[in-house]
Design an enzyme around this catalytic site. Sequence first.
Site, PDB file in Angstrom:
ATOM      1  N   ARG A  24     -14.308  -5.193  -0.758  1.00 19.15           N
ATOM      2  CA  ARG A  24     -13.482  -4.059  -0.329  1.00 19.15           C
ATOM      3  C   ARG A  24     -14.413  -2.946   0.120  1.00 19.15           C
ATOM      4  NH1 ARG A  24      -8.244  -1.388  -3.135  1.00 19.15           N
ATOM      5  NH2 ARG A  24      -7.433  -3.225  -2.078  1.00 19.15           N
ATOM      6  N   CYS A  60       2.714  -2.230  -0.208  1.00 21.67           N
ATOM      7  CA  CYS A  60       1.568  -2.902  -0.835  1.00 21.67           C
ATOM      8  C   CYS A  60       1.163  -2.257  -2.151  1.00 21.67           C
ATOM      9  CB  CYS A  60       0.390  -2.948   0.132  1.00 21.67           C
ATOM     10  SG  CYS A  60      -0.325  -1.331   0.499  1.00 21.67           S
ATOM     11  N   HIS A  73      -6.184  -5.217   6.047  1.00 24.74           N
ATOM     12  CA  HIS A  73      -5.993  -5.656   4.651  1.00 24.74           C
ATOM     13  C   HIS A  73      -5.353  -7.062   4.686  1.00 24.74           C
ATOM     14  CE1 HIS A  73      -5.699  -5.513   0.449  1.00 24.74           C
ATOM     15  NE2 HIS A  73      -4.872  -4.510   0.258  1.00 24.74           N
ATOM     16  N   ARG A 116      -0.078 -11.524  -4.593  1.00 24.03           N
ATOM     17  CA  ARG A 116      -1.511 -11.379  -4.280  1.00 24.03           C
ATOM     18  C   ARG A 116      -2.292 -12.505  -4.965  1.00 24.03           C
ATOM     19  NH1 ARG A 116      -3.593  -6.456  -2.800  1.00 24.03           N
ATOM     20  NH2 ARG A 116      -5.468  -7.688  -2.442  1.00 24.03           N
ATOM     21  N   ASP A 141       3.560   2.423   3.825  1.00 24.56           N
ATOM     22  CA  ASP A 141       2.347   2.507   3.008  1.00 24.56           C
ATOM     23  C   ASP A 141       2.026   3.988   2.824  1.00 24.56           C
ATOM     24  OD1 ASP A 141       0.053   1.853   1.601  1.00 24.56           O
ATOM     25  OD2 ASP A 141      -1.156   1.433   3.392  1.00 24.56           O
ATOM     26  N   GLN A 201      -3.571  -8.777   1.599  1.00 26.49           N
ATOM     27  CA  GLN A 201      -2.247  -8.220   1.313  1.00 26.49           C
ATOM     28  C   GLN A 201      -1.194  -8.866   2.211  1.00 26.49           C
ATOM     29  OE1 GLN A 201      -1.450  -5.630  -1.094  1.00 26.49           O
ATOM     30  NE2 GLN A 201       0.567  -6.478  -0.637  1.00 26.49           N
TER      31      GLN A 201
HETATM   32  N1  NVA Z   1      -3.723   2.003   3.229  1.00 27.90           N
HETATM   33  C1  NVA Z   1      -4.084   2.045   1.829  1.00 27.90           C
HETATM   34  C2  NVA Z   1      -3.864   0.716   1.204  1.00 27.90           C
HETATM   35  C3  NVA Z   1      -4.146   0.659  -0.285  1.00 27.90           C
HETATM   36  C4  NVA Z   1      -3.989  -0.711  -0.876  1.00 27.90           C
HETATM   37  C5  NVA Z   1      -5.533   2.489   1.694  1.00 27.90           C
HETATM   38  O1  NVA Z   1      -6.370   2.030   2.468  1.00 27.90           O
HETATM   39  O2  NVA Z   1      -5.814   3.321   0.822  1.00 27.90           O
HETATM   40  N1   CP Z   2      -2.338  -3.239  -2.619  1.00 30.60           N
HETATM   41  C1   CP Z   2      -3.612  -3.143  -3.069  1.00 30.60           C
HETATM   42  O1   CP Z   2      -4.550  -3.610  -2.446  1.00 30.60           O
HETATM   43  O2   CP Z   2      -3.720  -2.506  -4.267  1.00 30.60           O
HETATM   44  P1   CP Z   2      -5.072  -2.063  -4.997  1.00 30.60           P
HETATM   45  O3   CP Z   2      -5.659  -0.927  -4.188  1.00 30.60           O
HETATM   46  O4   CP Z   2      -4.648  -1.655  -6.368  1.00 30.60           O
HETATM   47  O5   CP Z   2      -6.015  -3.231  -5.016  1.00 30.60           O
END
Ligand code: NVA
Ligand code: CP
Length: 312
Positions: free
Chosen positions: A101, A264, A128, A292, A224, A131
Amino acid sequence: MTRHLLRDDDLSPAEQAEVLDLAVRVKADRWAARPLEGPQTVAVIFDKSSTRTRVSFAVGIADLGGSPLIISTANSQLGGKETPSDTARVLERMVAAIVWRTYAQSGLQEMAAGTTVPVVNALSDDFHPCQLLADLLTIREHKGDLAGLTVAFVGDGSDNMVHSYLLACTTAGMHVRIGFPAAYPPMPDVVEDARRIGEGTGGSVLLTQDPAEAVRGADVVVTDTWVSMGREDEKAVRVEALSPYQVTPALMAEAAEDALFLHCLPADRGYEVAPGVIDGPQSVIWDEAENRLHAQKALLIWLLERADGAAA
Ligand code: NVA
Ligand code: CP
């Protein structure tokens, strides 16, 4: 040749269907597949916070007979001290796969180019894809065949989830509508890629500044956070621009009567979505979160079968 999942269109339509079919089987018989028996280790690296991704990969890797090694960039040499490609060259000597990540998509590309083990994007600023495998599995469980369904995303058009929705849903032959304020549009090259994919699968893309137009008659409504990780300083200006794009019960009523609501998570109730929608009867967010685990296990099995050195 070793395959990676860096963005959603790294899987062809047939391959995406194969991974989702496998996810259904893995979910039905959670302990059957043990490709990481040994245990072999999978490195799971986080430059950003996480609950679902961290837990679902850790549990999923253990379910597959393996050992998850969770690494925070803050306590490693990655993140300015060592390049992604040098890191990859070291990790591949010891681990079966790398899950990461991070911020820039280019870091993932460099990591994947530098290694013989599969690299999985566990969220970047742009995409992502893990997801989306979970979201498609969830939609399939509730709606059956994906091809021909309409999914509407309403909110921040520049969000990583939007780019993944565009690519993954057109790959599945779905119609994707994005309702967003003009100040926060999706990346044009991703929109173009999604339209091209749709030409081959029967899917399509509609971009609009009108949330009701996006949602009208849709089978699935998604949103989101308005403030993705790394954009916290922009909160006030984003909330002002995005307020007309909240998914409210009135907006949800524009969708098909049996439409699903997905998110998500984590969610900011009262911002991108009203509590009555996310906690209401059309919401399938808990199935989505659980999926997931199953979708990522299927992905890891699929990638490990194709990694250099895997038994034919
Ligand atoms: N768009 C959000 C998704 C979190 C799972 C982010 O990147 O923070
Ligand atoms: N949806 C998702 O990726 O959640 P986290 O940021 O908790 O991993």
